[in-house]
Design a protein around this motif. Structure first.
Motif, PDB file in Angstrom:
ATOM      1  N   LEU A 192       0.876  -1.106   0.068  1.00  8.51           N
ATOM      2  CA  LEU A 192      -0.077   0.088  -0.121  1.00  8.51           C
ATOM      3  C   LEU A 192       0.754   1.161   0.041  1.00  8.51           C
ATOM      4  O   LEU A 192       1.964   1.485   0.797  1.00  8.51           O
ATOM      5  CB  LEU A 192      -1.023  -0.082   1.238  1.00  8.51           C
ATOM      6  CG  LEU A 192      -2.128   1.126   1.460  1.00  8.51           C
ATOM      7  CD1 LEU A 192      -2.870   1.306   0.118  1.00  8.51           C
ATOM      8  CD2 LEU A 192      -2.555   1.126   2.558  1.00  8.51           C
ATOM      9  N   VAL A 193       0.593   2.006  -0.851  1.00  9.92           N
ATOM     10  CA  VAL A 193       1.317   3.175  -1.183  1.00  9.92           C
ATOM     11  C   VAL A 193       0.304   4.599  -0.482  1.00  9.92           C
ATOM     12  O   VAL A 193       1.175   5.480   0.398  1.00  9.92           O
ATOM     13  CB  VAL A 193       1.987   3.601  -2.395  1.00  9.92           C
ATOM     14  CG1 VAL A 193       2.182   5.024  -2.660  1.00  9.92           C
ATOM     15  CG2 VAL A 193       2.821   2.431  -2.753  1.00  9.92           C
ATOM     16  N   ALA A 194      -0.828   4.655  -1.098  1.00  9.02           N
ATOM     17  CA  ALA A 194      -1.516   5.893  -0.837  1.00  9.02           C
ATOM     18  C   ALA A 194      -3.092   5.424  -0.755  1.00  9.02           C
ATOM     19  O   ALA A 194      -3.153   4.187  -1.346  1.00  9.02           O
ATOM     20  CB  ALA A 194      -1.401   7.043  -1.864  1.00  9.02           C
ATOM     21  N   VAL A 195      -3.837   6.340  -0.032  1.00 11.60           N
ATOM     22  CA  VAL A 195      -5.346   5.834   0.163  1.00 11.60           C
ATOM     23  C   VAL A 195      -6.042   7.183   0.387  1.00 11.60           C
ATOM     24  O   VAL A 195      -5.467   8.167   0.957  1.00 11.60           O
ATOM     25  CB  VAL A 195      -5.478   4.879   1.316  1.00 11.60           C
ATOM     26  CG1 VAL A 195      -5.125   5.531   2.670  1.00 11.60           C
ATOM     27  CG2 VAL A 195      -6.792   4.355   1.388  1.00 11.60           C
ATOM     28  N   VAL A 196      -7.364   7.137  -0.054  1.00  8.13           N
ATOM     29  CA  VAL A 196      -8.102   8.310   0.276  1.00  8.13           C
ATOM     30  C   VAL A 196      -8.918   7.847   1.538  1.00  8.13           C
ATOM     31  O   VAL A 196      -9.691   6.772   1.334  1.00  8.13           O
ATOM     32  CB  VAL A 196      -8.980   8.655  -1.055  1.00  8.13           C
ATOM     33  CG1 VAL A 196     -10.079   9.775  -0.763  1.00  8.13           C
ATOM     34  CG2 VAL A 196      -8.317   8.842  -2.166  1.00  8.13           C
ATOM     35  N   ALA A 197      -8.736   8.520   2.634  1.00  6.61           N
ATOM     36  CA  ALA A 197      -9.488   8.401   3.746  1.00  6.61           C
ATOM     37  C   ALA A 197     -11.025   8.645   3.500  1.00  6.61           C
ATOM     38  O   ALA A 197     -11.181   9.428   2.890  1.00  6.61           O
ATOM     39  CB  ALA A 197      -8.812   9.269   4.923  1.00  6.61           C
ATOM     40  N   SER A 249       7.107   7.658   1.148  1.00  4.22           N
ATOM     41  CA  SER A 249       7.497   8.799   0.480  1.00  4.22           C
ATOM     42  C   SER A 249       7.215   8.860  -0.890  1.00  4.22           C
ATOM     43  O   SER A 249       7.685   7.655  -1.566  1.00  4.22           O
ATOM     44  CB  SER A 249       9.021   9.412   0.796  1.00  4.22           C
ATOM     45  OG  SER A 249       8.949   9.812   1.926  1.00  4.22           O
ATOM     46  N   MET A 250       6.537   9.756  -1.592  1.00  2.00           N
ATOM     47  CA  MET A 250       6.373   9.768  -2.802  1.00  2.00           C
ATOM     48  C   MET A 250       7.011  11.127  -3.721  1.00  2.00           C
ATOM     49  O   MET A 250       7.038  12.204  -3.206  1.00  2.00           O
ATOM     50  CB  MET A 250       4.771   9.725  -3.379  1.00  2.00           C
ATOM     51  CG  MET A 250       4.008   8.498  -2.783  1.00  2.00           C
ATOM     52  SD  MET A 250       2.378   8.870  -2.429  1.00  2.00           S
ATOM     53  CE  MET A 250       2.006   8.732  -4.153  1.00  2.00           C
ATOM     54  N   ARG A 251       7.694  10.877  -4.872  1.00  2.00           N
ATOM     55  CA  ARG A 251       7.793  12.103  -5.614  1.00  2.00           C
ATOM     56  C   ARG A 251       7.683  11.810  -7.525  1.00  2.00           C
ATOM     57  O   ARG A 251       7.558  10.692  -7.725  1.00  2.00           O
ATOM     58  CB  ARG A 251       9.298  12.471  -5.616  1.00  2.00           C
ATOM     59  CG  ARG A 251      10.542  11.469  -6.112  1.00  2.00           C
ATOM     60  CD  ARG A 251      11.975  11.889  -5.320  1.00  2.00           C
ATOM     61  NE  ARG A 251      12.927  11.013  -5.455  1.00  2.00           N
ATOM     62  CZ  ARG A 251      13.630  11.270  -6.520  1.00  2.00           C
ATOM     63  NH1 ARG A 251      13.520  12.453  -7.319  1.00  2.00           N
ATOM     64  NH2 ARG A 251      14.659  10.399  -6.696  1.00  2.00           N
ATOM     65  N   LEU A 252       7.520  13.245  -7.956  1.00  2.00           N
ATOM     66  CA  LEU A 252       7.308  12.759  -9.307  1.00  2.00           C
ATOM     67  C   LEU A 252       8.384  13.548 -10.111  1.00  2.00           C
ATOM     68  O   LEU A 252       9.140  14.527  -9.608  1.00  2.00           O
ATOM     69  CB  LEU A 252       5.986  13.767  -9.533  1.00  2.00           C
ATOM     70  CG  LEU A 252       4.725  13.229  -8.941  1.00  2.00           C
ATOM     71  CD1 LEU A 252       3.547  14.213  -9.409  1.00  2.00           C
ATOM     72  CD2 LEU A 252       4.420  11.843  -9.467  1.00  2.00           C
ATOM     73  N   VAL A 253       8.763  12.811 -11.103  1.00  2.00           N
ATOM     74  CA  VAL A 253       9.929  13.169 -11.895  1.00  2.00           C
ATOM     75  C   VAL A 253       9.766  13.259 -13.464  1.00  2.00           C
ATOM     76  O   VAL A 253       8.730  12.362 -14.023  1.00  2.00           O
ATOM     77  CB  VAL A 253      11.154  12.390 -11.832  1.00  2.00           C
ATOM     78  CG1 VAL A 253      11.543  12.359 -10.305  1.00  2.00           C
ATOM     79  CG2 VAL A 253      11.131  10.893 -12.305  1.00  2.00           C
ATOM     80  N   ASP A 254      10.541  13.814 -14.331  1.00  2.00           N
ATOM     81  CA  ASP A 254      10.352  13.911 -15.693  1.00  2.00           C
ATOM     82  C   ASP A 254      11.280  12.740 -16.063  1.00  2.00           C
ATOM     83  O   ASP A 254      11.819  12.071 -15.652  1.00  2.00           O
ATOM     84  CB  ASP A 254      10.642  15.260 -16.296  1.00  2.00           C
ATOM     85  CG  ASP A 254      11.972  15.840 -15.873  1.00  2.00           C
ATOM     86  OD1 ASP A 254      12.914  14.994 -15.452  1.00  2.00           O
ATOM     87  OD2 ASP A 254      12.418  16.921 -16.053  1.00  2.00           O
ATOM     88  N   LEU A 288       7.852   7.920  -8.254  1.00  2.00           N
ATOM     89  CA  LEU A 288       8.761   7.219  -7.696  1.00  2.00           C
ATOM     90  C   LEU A 288       8.391   7.133  -6.135  1.00  2.00           C
ATOM     91  O   LEU A 288       7.733   7.975  -5.574  1.00  2.00           O
ATOM     92  CB  LEU A 288      10.276   7.919  -7.726  1.00  2.00           C
ATOM     93  CG  LEU A 288      10.891   8.167  -9.005  1.00  2.00           C
ATOM     94  CD1 LEU A 288      12.216   8.792  -8.748  1.00  2.00           C
ATOM     95  CD2 LEU A 288      10.741   6.961 -10.038  1.00  2.00           C
ATOM     96  N   VAL A 289       8.592   5.693  -5.522  1.00  2.00           N
ATOM     97  CA  VAL A 289       8.072   5.574  -4.316  1.00  2.00           C
ATOM     98  C   VAL A 289       9.262   4.970  -3.072  1.00  2.00           C
ATOM     99  O   VAL A 289      10.035   4.124  -3.964  1.00  2.00           O
ATOM    100  CB  VAL A 289       7.008   4.441  -4.204  1.00  2.00           C
ATOM    101  CG1 VAL A 289       6.555   4.233  -2.856  1.00  2.00           C
ATOM    102  CG2 VAL A 289       5.640   5.061  -5.037  1.00  2.00           C
ATOM    103  N   THR A 290       9.490   5.400  -2.073  1.00  2.00           N
ATOM    104  CA  THR A 290      10.394   4.499  -1.311  1.00  2.00           C
ATOM    105  C   THR A 290       9.664   4.587  -0.022  1.00  2.00           C
ATOM    106  O   THR A 290       8.604   5.297   0.545  1.00  2.00           O
ATOM    107  CB  THR A 290      11.776   5.636  -0.995  1.00  2.00           C
ATOM    108  OG1 THR A 290      12.591   4.856  -0.145  1.00  2.00           O
ATOM    109  CG2 THR A 290      11.350   6.824  -0.355  1.00  2.00           C
TER     110      THR A 290
END
Length: 507
Positions: free
Chosen positions: A308-313, A331-336, A351-353
């Motif tokens: 599980l990475v993310a969820v809408v409560a 942690s999540m980040r967006l890259v080109d 990207l996820v860590t």
């Protein structure tokens, strides 16, 4: 064995609470923990040692959960097999993982090739024993003569789950007990799962989802109702009987459920939310949930490699299409494409860590290094992040359509199209084109009279840029789905190519 201890702690607090229901049967927490402990000792007496792989081919049942907990107690490595996989695939998984044991239901023996079963040290059969198997019920009479052996590894692998193969050859993803236990904690905190909750868990095509959901509820002391995916009428009968606090259903199945008249006749007063994963629900599903049940349809996002990475409560469901915010230590980040961060609101590759991601790909050091060697896992999914910190799924990187060197976000176009009155759902795919490289083609399903392709194309032309306007809008009665219940975009792309060929006179 932290996962077994986790459930045992619940049993100590709520010994007579009902842990599992399946049809007319139910077991308390005390009985579940006792049975799992006895089964673990019996499996050890049959020669299975910590670290041995145990393949499991069982339907949703009390026995399935008992085997999961027993494997955790004996520190075996669980290898779930899909009931609908062909025998050749079952043989591949058993061979690649080196499974020494197998637990299967009576009548499913033909699903495992004879030569594969001959290589196993132990085959346990639930129900009437088949030739060459040991009866599952034998463990009830087993009296442990020695403690269950323990692993010398600090955090042993407990689960091997295969990827779907959508991005290449399926790989066995290894999860450890400690990491899985911490992900369970993050989930119950994010969704506020409590001991007075009943959850209905139906057959899903992602074994890690089933294992995770069951463990999360057993951690909190709630009741898990297990069933295969019944037809809509049978679903709503069961739903009315158990009155769950939440239901985990895949979007393709949920659409069938909400289309059934019985959905509006049952009591939804104890329901807190619907939970979805595996595919984008779509605007129509959010609206149907609110209209029919008065409850939100919550989306969760995760991958086999990351959990599980993310969820809408449930309290933050005013953003249909949003996958929410990171849970726990994620942690999540967006890259080109160059690996650089993108501005807020701009699309980027996710990207996820997390300290609780997979331990790696089983017996594949190089693939593990490529995937998580930097500490970040490249999901291959395209998303954007809004000003409030919520993430929005735009599609797989492969779902980004490149038309005349300009990126078209297929999911965004589909969301706009689904906003037209009477359009229940929409999907946009990219079809190859000799001049443009790719062109978007829209498929839509209506909830009433068909407005027609020309009307929909004009509607889109007023709301998206010119290159994002599809070259065709095609009505479809029912979405093709993959064996895992997701919309089959490959089939839609093939259909788009075929239809465009007819229009152009190529076929």
């Amino acid at each position: 064995m932290p996962l077994f201890r986790m459930v045992a702690a619940t049993a100590a607090e709520l010994p007579e609470a009902v842990a599992l229901c399946c049809g007319p049967r139910h077991v308390t927490y005390t009985q579940l923990v006792a049975d799992a402990g006895r089964l673990a000792a019996w499996l050890s007496s049959l020669g299975l040692a910590p670290g041995d792989r145990l393949a499991v081919l069982l339907p949703n049942s009390i026995e399935l959960v008992t085997v999961i907990l027993a494997a955790c107690r004996a520190e075996l490595v669980l290898v779930p097999l899909l009931l609908d996989a062909p025998p050749t695939r079952q043989a591949e998984i058993i061979g690649q993982t080196g499974a020494r044991g197998l637990v299967l239901a009576s009548g499913l023996g033909a699903a495992i090739p004879a030569e594969t079963r001959e290589q196993l040290a132990v085959t346990v059969c639930l129900g009437r024993p088949e030739p060459g198997t040991v009866g599952y019920d034998s463990f009830f009479a087993h009296t442990p003569s020695a403690p269950v052996p323990r692993s010398t590894v600090p955090d042993p692998i407990c689960l091997l789950v295969y990827t779907s193969g959508s991005t290449g050859r399926p790989k066995a993803v290894a999860h450890t007990q400690e990491r899985l236990a911490r992900r369970v904690e993050a989930f119950v905190q994010a969704l506020g799962v409590t001991a007075d909750t009943t959850v209905a868990v139906f057959a899903v095509h992602r074994p890690v989802v089933l294992v995770f959901q069951v463990l999360a509820m057993l951690r909190q002391g709630g009741t898990v109702v297990l069933a295969e995916n019944p037809d809509p009428a049978a679903f709503w009968r069961l739903y009315g009987e158990v009155r769950p606090g939440y239901c985990l259903v895949m979007p393709s199945y949920a659409r069938k459920l909400f289309a059934d008249p019985a959905a509006a006749r049952v009591d939804h007063s104890r329901l807190r939310f619907w939970l979805s994963g595996g595919d984008a629900p779509g605007q129509a599903l959010y609206e149907a949930s609110r209209r029919i049940t008065g409850r939100p349809y919550c989306n969760l996002y995760g991958l086999t490699e990351t959990g599980l990475v993310a969820v809408v409560a449930p309290s933050e469901t005013d953003k249909p299409g949003c996958v929410g915010r990171p849970v726990g230590d994620v942690s999540m980040r967006l890259v080109d494409d160059a690996g650089q961060g993108v501005p807020e609101g701009s699309p980027g590759r996710l990207l996820v860590t997390s300290a609780n991601m997979m331990a790696g790909y089983f017996n594949d050091t190089m693939a593990t290094h490529r995937a998580i060697g930097t500490g970040w896992y490249d999901t291959g999914d395209c998303m954007r992040r809004d000003a409030e910190g919520d993430y929005w799924f735009l599609g797989r990187s492969g779902d980004i359509i490149v038309r005349h060197a300009v990126q078209v976000a297929a999911a965004l176009v589909a969301d706009v199209l689904a906003g037209y009155p009477g359009v229940a759902e929409a999907v946009v795919v990219g079809a190859p084109d000799a001049e443009a490289g790719q062109v978007p083609v829209a498929f839509y399903r209506t909830a009433g009279p068909d407005p027609g392709a020309e009307t929909l194309l004009r509607y889109l032309a007023d709301r998206v840029d010119a290159l994002s306007v599809p070259v065709a809008c095609l009505a479809i009665a029912q979405w093709p789905v993959t064996p895992r219940g997701k919309t089959d975009r490959q089939q839609l792309t093939a259909l788009a190519v075929k239809c465009l060929g007819r229009v152009r006179g190529d076929v």
